[in-house]
Design a protein around this motif. Sequence first.
Motif, short mmCIF file in Angstrom:
data_model
loop_
_atom_site.label_atom_id
_atom_site.label_comp_id
_atom_site.label_asym_id
_atom_site.label_seq_id
_atom_site.Cartn_x
_atom_site.Cartn_y
_atom_site.Cartn_z
N GLY A 64 13.95 3.04 -1.88
CA GLY A 64 14.22 3.39 -0.49
C GLY A 64 13.54 2.42 0.45
O GLY A 64 13.32 1.26 0.12
N ALA A 65 13.19 2.90 1.64
CA ALA A 65 12.54 2.06 2.66
C ALA A 65 11.03 2.06 2.45
O ALA A 65 10.44 3.07 2.06
N ALA A 66 10.41 0.92 2.72
CA ALA A 66 8.96 0.82 2.62
C ALA A 66 8.30 1.45 3.85
O ALA A 66 8.94 1.64 4.88
N ILE A 67 7.03 1.78 3.71
CA ILE A 67 6.25 2.31 4.83
C ILE A 67 5.03 1.43 5.04
O ILE A 67 4.59 0.73 4.14
N PHE A 68 4.50 1.49 6.26
CA PHE A 68 3.17 0.98 6.56
C PHE A 68 2.28 2.20 6.68
O PHE A 68 2.55 3.09 7.49
N THR A 87 -1.62 -0.54 4.39
CA THR A 87 -1.10 -0.66 3.04
C THR A 87 0.41 -0.51 3.14
O THR A 87 0.90 0.42 3.77
N CYS A 88 1.13 -1.43 2.53
CA CYS A 88 2.58 -1.37 2.52
C CYS A 88 3.03 -0.95 1.13
O CYS A 88 2.55 -1.48 0.13
N GLY A 89 3.92 0.01 1.07
CA GLY A 89 4.44 0.47 -0.20
C GLY A 89 5.65 1.33 0.00
O GLY A 89 6.10 1.56 1.13
#
Length: 104
Positions: A53-57, A9-11
């Motif tokens: 900010g930066a996205a996470i996996f 999930t990317c968010g």
Amino acid sequence: MALPAFTVTCGYAGSSAARDKSQALLGQLVWQEAPSTGVASTNVAPPVSDGQGAAIFRARASADSWLSYGKIPNSAGSIRVPIPANTDVDVYPESNDKFMWQAA
């Protein structure tokens, strides 16, 4: 319905209203993908957002697995992240990074 063997999930992590107090939560979701093992994702990490900010996996697997991410991910290579079974693991990709996984 059973969950796939491996999902990412990317968010964006946390709240955009309180970035200095963010928790290990998913805020705004961008996409979710469950490709076959050894196949690079079709989706990519979004660019850094001024508000989020930066996205996470966030990766989760039903069995011990390996995760690789980057412009050209290689889950059989030497640079990869272990994903223990039934555990969420967060990584911070660069913009336009893809991911690939394989069973351990």
